[in-house]
Design a protein around this motif. Structure first.
Motif, mmCIF file in Angstrom:
data_model
loop_
_atom_site.group_PDB
_atom_site.id
_atom_site.type_symbol
_atom_site.label_atom_id
_atom_site.label_comp_id
_atom_site.label_asym_id
_atom_site.label_seq_id
_atom_site.Cartn_x
_atom_site.Cartn_y
_atom_site.Cartn_z
ATOM 1 N N HIS A 264 10.678 -0.842 -23.953
ATOM 2 C CA HIS A 264 12.101 -0.903 -23.573
ATOM 3 C C HIS A 264 12.321 -0.574 -22.099
ATOM 4 N N HIS A 265 11.269 -0.632 -21.295
ATOM 5 C CA HIS A 265 11.424 -0.279 -19.880
ATOM 6 C C HIS A 265 12.116 -1.417 -19.124
ATOM 7 N N ALA A 266 12.656 -1.071 -17.951
ATOM 8 C CA ALA A 266 13.530 -2.013 -17.248
ATOM 9 C C ALA A 266 12.768 -3.141 -16.552
ATOM 10 N N LEU A 267 11.543 -2.893 -16.105
ATOM 11 C CA LEU A 267 10.752 -3.860 -15.319
ATOM 12 C C LEU A 267 11.483 -4.237 -14.034
ATOM 13 N N LEU A 268 12.302 -3.347 -13.528
ATOM 14 C CA LEU A 268 13.126 -3.684 -12.365
ATOM 15 C C LEU A 268 12.627 -3.039 -11.073
ATOM 16 N N SER A 269 11.649 -2.133 -11.170
ATOM 17 C CA SER A 269 11.230 -1.413 -9.955
ATOM 18 C C SER A 269 10.684 -2.329 -8.860
ATOM 19 N N PRO A 270 9.914 -3.392 -9.166
ATOM 20 C CA PRO A 270 9.462 -4.247 -8.064
ATOM 21 C C PRO A 270 10.646 -4.854 -7.292
ATOM 22 N N LEU A 272 13.761 -3.783 -7.253
ATOM 23 C CA LEU A 272 14.557 -2.717 -6.646
ATOM 24 C C LEU A 272 13.901 -2.213 -5.356
ATOM 25 N N ASN A 273 12.606 -2.008 -5.403
ATOM 26 C CA ASN A 273 11.933 -1.405 -4.245
ATOM 27 C C ASN A 273 11.811 -2.342 -3.055
ATOM 28 N N ILE A 274 11.885 -3.662 -3.285
ATOM 29 C CA ILE A 274 11.858 -4.562 -2.122
ATOM 30 C C ILE A 274 13.272 -4.959 -1.703
ATOM 31 N N ALA A 362 0.224 -6.024 -12.891
ATOM 32 C CA ALA A 362 0.601 -5.208 -11.716
ATOM 33 C C ALA A 362 1.690 -4.213 -12.133
ATOM 34 N N TYR A 363 1.617 -3.767 -13.356
ATOM 35 C CA TYR A 363 2.646 -2.891 -13.928
ATOM 36 C C TYR A 363 2.041 -2.074 -15.056
ATOM 37 N N ALA A 364 2.470 -0.838 -15.150
ATOM 38 C CA ALA A 364 2.279 -0.033 -16.370
ATOM 39 C C ALA A 364 3.550 0.782 -16.468
ATOM 40 N N HIS A 365 3.963 1.112 -17.682
ATOM 41 C CA HIS A 365 5.209 1.872 -17.747
ATOM 42 C C HIS A 365 4.941 3.352 -17.494
ATOM 43 N N HIS A 366 6.010 4.091 -17.318
ATOM 44 C CA HIS A 366 5.906 5.448 -16.780
ATOM 45 C C HIS A 366 4.948 6.341 -17.570
ATOM 46 N N ILE A 367 5.017 6.256 -18.875
ATOM 47 C CA ILE A 367 4.250 7.220 -19.669
ATOM 48 C C ILE A 367 2.761 6.862 -19.644
ATOM 49 N N ALA A 396 2.971 -3.527 -8.595
ATOM 50 C CA ALA A 396 3.840 -4.347 -7.736
ATOM 51 C C ALA A 396 4.945 -3.504 -7.108
ATOM 52 N N ASP A 397 5.262 -2.354 -7.714
ATOM 53 C CA ASP A 397 6.380 -1.547 -7.198
ATOM 54 C C ASP A 397 5.921 -0.409 -6.287
ATOM 55 N N ALA A 398 4.627 -0.386 -5.924
ATOM 56 C CA ALA A 398 4.093 0.805 -5.240
ATOM 57 C C ALA A 398 4.331 0.771 -3.725
ATOM 58 N N PRO A 405 4.708 11.097 -4.005
ATOM 59 C CA PRO A 405 5.174 12.286 -4.745
ATOM 60 C C PRO A 405 4.873 12.202 -6.246
ATOM 61 N N ASN A 406 4.965 10.992 -6.806
ATOM 62 C CA ASN A 406 4.662 10.856 -8.229
ATOM 63 C C ASN A 406 3.205 11.190 -8.533
ATOM 64 N N VAL A 407 2.306 10.778 -7.644
ATOM 65 C CA VAL A 407 0.880 10.995 -7.920
ATOM 66 C C VAL A 407 0.451 12.381 -7.434
HETATM 67 C C1 LIG Z 1 1.538 8.340 -11.377
HETATM 68 C C2 LIG Z 1 2.818 7.606 -11.175
HETATM 69 C C3 LIG Z 1 2.924 6.692 -10.165
HETATM 70 C C4 LIG Z 1 4.136 6.034 -9.951
HETATM 71 N N1 LIG Z 1 4.215 5.152 -8.922
HETATM 72 C C5 LIG Z 1 5.384 4.512 -8.704
HETATM 73 C C6 LIG Z 1 5.500 3.577 -7.642
HETATM 74 O O1 LIG Z 1 4.570 3.360 -6.875
HETATM 75 N N2 LIG Z 1 6.688 2.925 -7.487
HETATM 76 C C7 LIG Z 1 7.744 3.162 -8.314
HETATM 77 O O2 LIG Z 1 8.775 2.545 -8.133
HETATM 78 N N3 LIG Z 1 7.663 4.059 -9.300
HETATM 79 C C8 LIG Z 1 6.514 4.730 -9.525
HETATM 80 N N4 LIG Z 1 6.440 5.614 -10.560
HETATM 81 C C9 LIG Z 1 7.629 5.901 -11.358
HETATM 82 C C10 LIG Z 1 7.816 5.034 -12.619
HETATM 83 O O3 LIG Z 1 6.679 5.088 -13.406
HETATM 84 C C11 LIG Z 1 8.149 3.607 -12.249
HETATM 85 O O4 LIG Z 1 9.259 3.584 -11.391
HETATM 86 C C12 LIG Z 1 8.485 2.791 -13.482
HETATM 87 O O5 LIG Z 1 7.398 2.779 -14.362
HETATM 88 C C13 LIG Z 1 8.889 1.407 -13.070
HETATM 89 O O6 LIG Z 1 9.069 0.573 -14.160
HETATM 90 P P1 LIG Z 1 10.498 0.185 -14.765
HETATM 91 O O7 LIG Z 1 11.320 -0.493 -13.744
HETATM 92 O O8 LIG Z 1 10.211 -0.546 -16.027
HETATM 93 O O9 LIG Z 1 11.073 1.620 -15.004
HETATM 94 P P2 LIG Z 1 11.914 2.334 -16.143
HETATM 95 O O10 LIG Z 1 11.012 3.202 -16.924
HETATM 96 O O11 LIG Z 1 12.709 1.369 -16.912
HETATM 97 O O12 LIG Z 1 12.868 3.256 -15.262
HETATM 98 C C14 LIG Z 1 14.013 2.718 -14.588
HETATM 99 C C15 LIG Z 1 13.944 2.914 -13.104
HETATM 100 O O13 LIG Z 1 13.936 4.285 -12.791
HETATM 101 C C16 LIG Z 1 13.196 4.535 -11.615
HETATM 102 N N5 LIG Z 1 12.185 5.562 -11.899
HETATM 103 C C17 LIG Z 1 11.782 5.986 -13.119
HETATM 104 N N6 LIG Z 1 10.925 7.017 -13.000
HETATM 105 C C18 LIG Z 1 10.756 7.221 -11.682
HETATM 106 C C19 LIG Z 1 9.983 8.135 -10.929
HETATM 107 N N7 LIG Z 1 9.207 9.065 -11.514
HETATM 108 N N8 LIG Z 1 10.017 8.048 -9.592
HETATM 109 C C20 LIG Z 1 10.793 7.124 -8.992
HETATM 110 N N9 LIG Z 1 11.560 6.248 -9.655
HETATM 111 C C21 LIG Z 1 11.543 6.297 -10.988
HETATM 112 C C22 LIG Z 1 12.557 3.225 -11.208
HETATM 113 O O14 LIG Z 1 13.272 2.680 -10.151
HETATM 114 C C23 LIG Z 1 12.689 2.360 -12.449
HETATM 115 O O15 LIG Z 1 12.846 0.998 -12.132
HETATM 116 C C24 LIG Z 1 5.236 6.300 -10.783
HETATM 117 C C25 LIG Z 1 5.125 7.230 -11.810
HETATM 118 C C26 LIG Z 1 3.927 7.889 -12.006
HETATM 119 C C27 LIG Z 1 3.821 8.912 -13.087
#
Ligand SMILES: Cc1cc2nc3c(=O)[nH]c(=O)nc-3n(C[C@H](O)[C@H](O)[C@H](O)COP(=O)(O)OP(=O)(O)OC[C@H]3O[C@@H](n4cnc5c(N)ncnc54)[C@H](O)[C@@H]3O)c2cc1C
Ligand code: SF4
Length: 511
Positions: A264-270, A272-274, A362-367, A396-398, A405-407
């Protein structure tokens, strides 16, 4: 005054500060595909394709408005391969009176831009990146005098500032945070919603061929490529997420399932970040879904917290703490990154699943990032720099402002607790509870040591033993340390031996 406006690959927002007062009849927008940025780490092929394709589409959009865009493609003759080289060549071509650029998302590039102010033949103005809810100064003011930063308090400030899910001064639902409701595992036979992917158009297909020619040995699969590369498609992806996946975002935020890469993740970070979407756009859309009864509060609050909480928080922390932040190594972690992080070839089923999905998408979800690949690197004591480089290139979102900070902080606790109050260390039981990975694994999460034991188990206790002097008095680690202190000396020695034998094979100690 004729102005050259440099727009970087993660600044593809029409309202970006560098374009704010653009005069189409006089100014030139410069966009450059440079080898140095594509190769300083060997980025996932899809990440390079995403950025180059989105840049080309963005340039077309500006041209459609009658704006002059000087676009230097990777294969253009004379391309020097660096930002500085291309800026100098463009100054000769256009003879502007000044250069305007928006600050970048990485300390290294920011230092480069600061130097330009001294070394370029015309004035260089660096503008703040105002696409965030909190400015760098605002975060610095909030952080002043604090020894540690905690996202929750900062998040409340952001809720008050934006008014998102607020009734006056009070949070909607009477609580700031509904995380306790967001830890459900998936019911048996559950099928997550189908997700929107985008067929590459002619521009993207051309870029995909270019990436294949120039970066064949970079990490990951190039096809199938399904990321949105235009604002119009990114908006469709946002609408689709709100319509089909937001509802379950909260409940299943921490869940993992074999063969299901997105849940159920958003897949929007790539996007959003660009810059194809803005953070407030995401949050307002989610808030609307709640107000119209299309998504529950725990899902919507959880989603908004990720965006205006975590995302803003890590960005503020990055700029407040760099460059020293990247240098710390509070747990003295020194091991090499295991080879299987590159190949996915390992018999630990959870790691295999998450790494092969990362190669594919080029994606894995947060957990998956935090509790599988991150947790393993933490327990194994991988050197922060090695694992940070991996995270910076595989998604793709890195981008460094968000990745580091996340790592460094959240996963590796290398900042000694500046970002998180305790390390997210977990044994195999956690992965077993939140996923179905263990059912397909040759190891058993219920076996604590010896043949067949899940390697996360001895590694977890070994991590506690190795870091007892640094973590033993942490109140949030009291329970695991109480358990550890019940272990006999022989049991501790056996754990240390077992963990060392495993780690010396997959992640040799360095230095
Ligand atoms: C080790 C590690 C590395 C990560 N590296 C990145 C990275 O390089 N780029 C990146 O954008 N996110 C990173 N994250 C945060 C998060 O995992 C991703 O933003 C998220 O998985 C992106 O997928 P989504 O759009 O499906 O997010 P969703 O899980 O649906 O979350 C919605 C939005 O919330 C924001 N978000 C959620 N958690 C975080 C977080 N911890 N930090 C910042 N934003 C967050 C993102 O913009 C994301 O699009 C990392 C997390 C961890 C634990
Ligand atoms: S048993 Fe251990 S290694 Fe295997 S999938 Fe479960 S947690 Fe991962």
């Amino acid at each position: 005054m004729k102005t050259l406006r440099l727009v970087l690959g993660d600044q593809l927002t029409r309202s970006i500060s560098s374009l704010a007062d653009l005069e189409p009849a006089r100014d030139v927008v410069l966009m450059v595909e440079v080898a140095a940025e594509a190769t300083y780490v060997r980025h996932h092929k899809q990440k390079i394709a995403l950025i180059f394709s989105a840049m080309r589409h963005f340039a077309e959009g500006l041209r459609g408005e009658g704006i002059t865009v000087d676009y230097v493609a990777l294969e253009d003759q004379g391309n020097t391969g660096s930002f500085e080289g291309e800026l100098r060549r463009a100054l000769l071509r256009h003879e502007p009176d000044r250069v305007i650029v928006t600050e970048p998302g990485e300390w290294r590039v920011w230092q480069m831009m600061l130097e330009w102010r001294e070394t370029m033949p015309v004035p260089v103005e660096i503008r703040a990146d105002d696409r965030f809810v909190a400015s760098r100064d605002e975060f610095a003011a909030w952080a002043k005098g604090r020894k540690t930063y905690r996202m929750e308090f900062f998040y409340r400030e952001m809720r008050r500032k934006t008014g998102l899910l607020m009734k006056g001064d009070v949070p909607v639902g009477g609580q700031w945070n509904f995380d306790a409701e967001n830890r459900k595992s998936l019911p048996a036979g559950y099928h997550p919603p189908q997700r929107l992917r985008f067929e590459p158009d002619a521009v993207t297909r051309e870029v995909l061929a270019l990436v294949e020619r120039h970066f064949p040995d970079h990490f990951g699969d190039l096809a199938p490529f399904g990321w949105p590369v235009t604002r119009a498609d990114a908006l469709k992806a946002l609408d689709h997420f709100i319509a089909v996946a937001l509802e379950g975002f909260g409940d299943f935020q921490d869940a993992m399932k074999r063969g299901e890469d997105f849940l159920h993740h958003a897949l929007l970070s790539p996007a959003l970040n660009i810059g194809l979407l803005t953070p407030m756009e995401l949050c307002r859309a989610a808030e609307r879904a709640y107000l119209e009864g299309r998504a529950p509060l725990n899902a919507v609050e959880g989603f908004i917290r990720q965006v205006i909480g975590w995302r803003e928080f890590v960005r503020g922390l990055y700029w407040n703490e760099m460059p020293g932040y990247a240098e710390t190594n509070a747990l003295s972690a020194r091991r090499a990154l295991p080879d299987f992080y590159w190949t996915g070839e390992t018999d630990l089923a959870c790691l295999k699943e998450c790494i092969t999905a990362t190669r594919r998408n080029a994606y894995a979800h947060h957990i998956q990032r935090l509790m599988v690949t991150g947790n393993f690197a933490l327990l194994a004591g991988v050197a922060p720099r090695e694992i940070e480089q991996w995270y910076l290139l595989v998604y793709a979102d890195a981008f460094e402002w968000v990745e580091l900070p996340n790592v460094h902080g959240m996963v590796m606790f290398a900042d000694g607790g500046l970002l998180a109050s305790k390390p997210y260390a977990a044994s195999g039981a956690y992965i077993d509870r939140m996923s179905d990975y263990c059912a397909g694994c040759r190891y058993d999460p219920a076996v604590k040591s010896g043949p067949g034991a899940c390697p996360f188990n001895p590694l977890y206790w070994n991590f506690l033993i190795e870091n007892e002097d640094k973590l033993g008095n942490n109140p949030r680690m009291a329970m695991p340390y109480r358990n550890l202190r019940r272990f006999s000396a022989e049991r501790r020695a056996e754990i240390t031996r077992e963990a060392a034998a495993f780690l010396d094979e997959v992640a040799p100690r360095q230095g």
